[in-house]
Design an enzyme around this catalytic site. Sequence first.
Site, PDB file in Angstrom:
ATOM      1  N   LYS A 160       0.093   4.252  -0.245  1.00 22.77           N
ATOM      2  CA  LYS A 160      -0.547   5.436   0.351  1.00 22.77           C
ATOM      3  C   LYS A 160      -0.328   6.651  -0.561  1.00 22.77           C
ATOM      4  O   LYS A 160      -0.274   6.494  -1.772  1.00 22.77           O
ATOM      5  CB  LYS A 160      -0.027   5.678   1.765  1.00 22.77           C
ATOM      6  CG  LYS A 160      -0.065   4.414   2.621  1.00 22.77           C
ATOM      7  CD  LYS A 160       0.157   4.674   4.057  1.00 22.77           C
ATOM      8  CE  LYS A 160       0.183   3.349   4.808  1.00 22.77           C
ATOM      9  NZ  LYS A 160       0.146   3.513   6.239  1.00 22.77           N
ATOM     10  N   ASN A 183       0.871  -1.177   0.000  1.00 24.41           N
ATOM     11  CA  ASN A 183       0.000   0.000   0.000  1.00 24.41           C
ATOM     12  C   ASN A 183       0.907   1.225   0.000  1.00 24.41           C
ATOM     13  O   ASN A 183       1.509   1.546   1.016  1.00 24.41           O
ATOM     14  CB  ASN A 183      -0.897  -0.033   1.250  1.00 24.41           C
ATOM     15  CG  ASN A 183      -1.688   1.247   1.428  1.00 24.41           C
ATOM     16  OD1 ASN A 183      -1.804   2.050   0.504  1.00 24.41           O
ATOM     17  ND2 ASN A 183      -2.247   1.440   2.617  1.00 24.41           N
ATOM     18  N   GLU A 211      -6.705   4.512   8.107  1.00 21.23           N
ATOM     19  CA  GLU A 211      -6.494   5.948   7.837  1.00 21.23           C
ATOM     20  C   GLU A 211      -7.732   6.568   7.206  1.00 21.23           C
ATOM     21  O   GLU A 211      -8.052   7.727   7.450  1.00 21.23           O
ATOM     22  CB  GLU A 211      -5.251   6.138   6.944  1.00 21.23           C
ATOM     23  CG  GLU A 211      -3.976   5.877   7.733  1.00 21.23           C
ATOM     24  CD  GLU A 211      -2.800   5.400   6.902  1.00 21.23           C
ATOM     25  OE1 GLU A 211      -2.836   5.507   5.661  1.00 21.23           O
ATOM     26  OE2 GLU A 211      -1.830   4.890   7.505  1.00 21.23           O
ATOM     27  N   GLY A 256       2.743   1.781  10.749  1.00 23.43           N
ATOM     28  CA  GLY A 256       3.724   2.855  10.577  1.00 23.43           C
ATOM     29  C   GLY A 256       4.448   3.233  11.860  1.00 23.43           C
ATOM     30  O   GLY A 256       5.109   4.262  11.922  1.00 23.43           O
ATOM     31  N   GLU A 275      -5.245  -5.293  10.692  1.00 31.14           N
ATOM     32  CA  GLU A 275      -4.193  -4.304  10.918  1.00 31.14           C
ATOM     33  C   GLU A 275      -4.441  -3.565  12.226  1.00 31.14           C
ATOM     34  O   GLU A 275      -5.221  -2.600  12.260  1.00 31.14           O
ATOM     35  CB  GLU A 275      -4.204  -3.273   9.778  1.00 31.14           C
ATOM     36  CG  GLU A 275      -3.949  -3.858   8.418  1.00 31.14           C
ATOM     37  CD  GLU A 275      -3.364  -2.823   7.475  1.00 31.14           C
ATOM     38  OE1 GLU A 275      -2.254  -3.060   6.996  1.00 31.14           O
ATOM     39  OE2 GLU A 275      -3.980  -1.765   7.264  1.00 31.14           O
ATOM     40  N   HIS A 290      -9.401   1.128   5.032  1.00 33.57           N
ATOM     41  CA  HIS A 290      -8.110   1.264   5.744  1.00 33.57           C
ATOM     42  C   HIS A 290      -8.322   2.156   6.968  1.00 33.57           C
ATOM     43  O   HIS A 290      -9.112   3.103   6.927  1.00 33.57           O
ATOM     44  CB  HIS A 290      -7.066   1.871   4.801  1.00 33.57           C
ATOM     45  CG  HIS A 290      -5.681   1.803   5.356  1.00 33.57           C
ATOM     46  ND1 HIS A 290      -5.210   2.710   6.284  1.00 33.57           N
ATOM     47  CD2 HIS A 290      -4.676   0.922   5.149  1.00 33.57           C
ATOM     48  CE1 HIS A 290      -3.972   2.390   6.599  1.00 33.57           C
ATOM     49  NE2 HIS A 290      -3.618   1.307   5.932  1.00 33.57           N
ATOM     50  N   SER A 344       3.686  -2.658  10.206  1.00 33.12           N
ATOM     51  CA  SER A 344       5.149  -2.717  10.323  1.00 33.12           C
ATOM     52  C   SER A 344       5.739  -4.072   9.926  1.00 33.12           C
ATOM     53  O   SER A 344       6.641  -4.580  10.581  1.00 33.12           O
ATOM     54  CB  SER A 344       5.579  -2.314  11.738  1.00 33.12           C
ATOM     55  OG  SER A 344       5.157  -0.983  12.014  1.00 33.12           O
TER      56      SER A 344
HETATM   57  C1  PEP Z   1      -0.649  -0.075   6.189  1.00 35.64           C
HETATM   58  O1  PEP Z   1      -0.757   1.123   6.095  1.00 35.64           O
HETATM   59  O2  PEP Z   1      -1.530  -0.801   5.716  1.00 35.64           O
HETATM   60  C2  PEP Z   1       0.531  -0.601   6.868  1.00 35.64           C
HETATM   61  C3  PEP Z   1       0.500  -1.831   7.271  1.00 35.64           C
HETATM   62  O3  PEP Z   1       1.594   0.255   7.029  1.00 35.64           O
HETATM   63  P1  PEP Z   1       3.057  -0.116   7.640  1.00 35.64           P
HETATM   64  O4  PEP Z   1       3.501  -1.405   6.990  1.00 35.64           O
HETATM   65  O5  PEP Z   1       3.924   1.036   7.273  1.00 35.64           O
HETATM   66  O6  PEP Z   1       2.874  -0.277   9.114  1.00 35.64           O
END
Ligand code: PEP
Length: 248
Positions: free
Chosen positions: A11, A9, A96, A172, A166, A94, A212
Amino acid sequence: MRIPIIAGNWKMNNTIKEGIELIEEIKKSKLNKDVESVICVPYTMLKDAKVAVKETNIKLGAQNMHYEENGAFTGEISPLMLKEIGVDYVIIGHSERREYFKETDEDINKKIKTALTHNIKPILCVGESLEERESNIQEKIVNDQIEKALKDVNASKLENIVIAYEPIWAIGTGKTASSDDANEMLVSIRKKIKSLYDEKSSEVIRLQYGGSVKPNNIEELMSKSDVDGALVGGASLKADDFIKLLNF
Ligand code: PEP
C-alpha cells in the site's frame, strides 16, 4: 497443478530506503522455491525494487495502473511505464481503490484487459462489505464483480490472472474469514469461472484469500482445497512475518 502464490501489498508505505531494507531482509532468508513470492510496492520504488529482486525468485508487482498507454491523465501510470521497469504483476480493483478512488467495474475490466495485452499479470481483487455479508448476498456480489471484470477476456488468458477474494470487513481489521468460509467463497468463484468459461479454465486460474492473513492462520488457510495463495497487507511490511508467510 496450480503454483501457490503469496503476494504482499505494501500500500502507501515505505520510502525507497525502507523498502529496499525490507527486501534485503527477505532476501537473507531461504525462500520456498515451490511458492511464487510477489511484492507489490509503491510506484516510486519499483525501479530500485526491480534491481533488489534481481537474481532472486521474488516477483515484482504494482498496486494499480491506468488502462490507457499514454495521454492526458495527470498523476496516472501506464502499463507501458510498468512494463519498461519489468513489473510482473499489478493489483487491479483493490477495495481501497474501489472505495476511495471510485473505481468502477468498467474501469477494472479495462485495466485487466490492458494489463493482459502488455503481459502484466493482474491480481483482480473482489469482495463483499460487512453489510452484504450480513445480508448473505456475498456470493452474488462477488460473482457479479467477477463477471464484469472479466467481460471480453479470453479463456486463454485465465492462467495469467489471479483472483484475490478479499472480504472488505477483513482487510486491516484483524478479523479473518474462517478458513472454511474463505474456501467456500473460492469454490463459488471457481464455479463462476466454470460457468463463464469451462472446466479447464476454472482449474488453471489461481485464487487467493486476503484479509488479515498472518503467520498464525496461513497454514490452515493454505490447507484448504481451493486456496492457492494469499494477498497480504499489514503482515507483508514486517520481514519476519512475511518470510513466515512465504514459507508457510
Ligand atoms: C489487503 O489490503 O489486500 C489486505 C489483505 O490487507 P491486510 O492483510 O492488512 O488485511
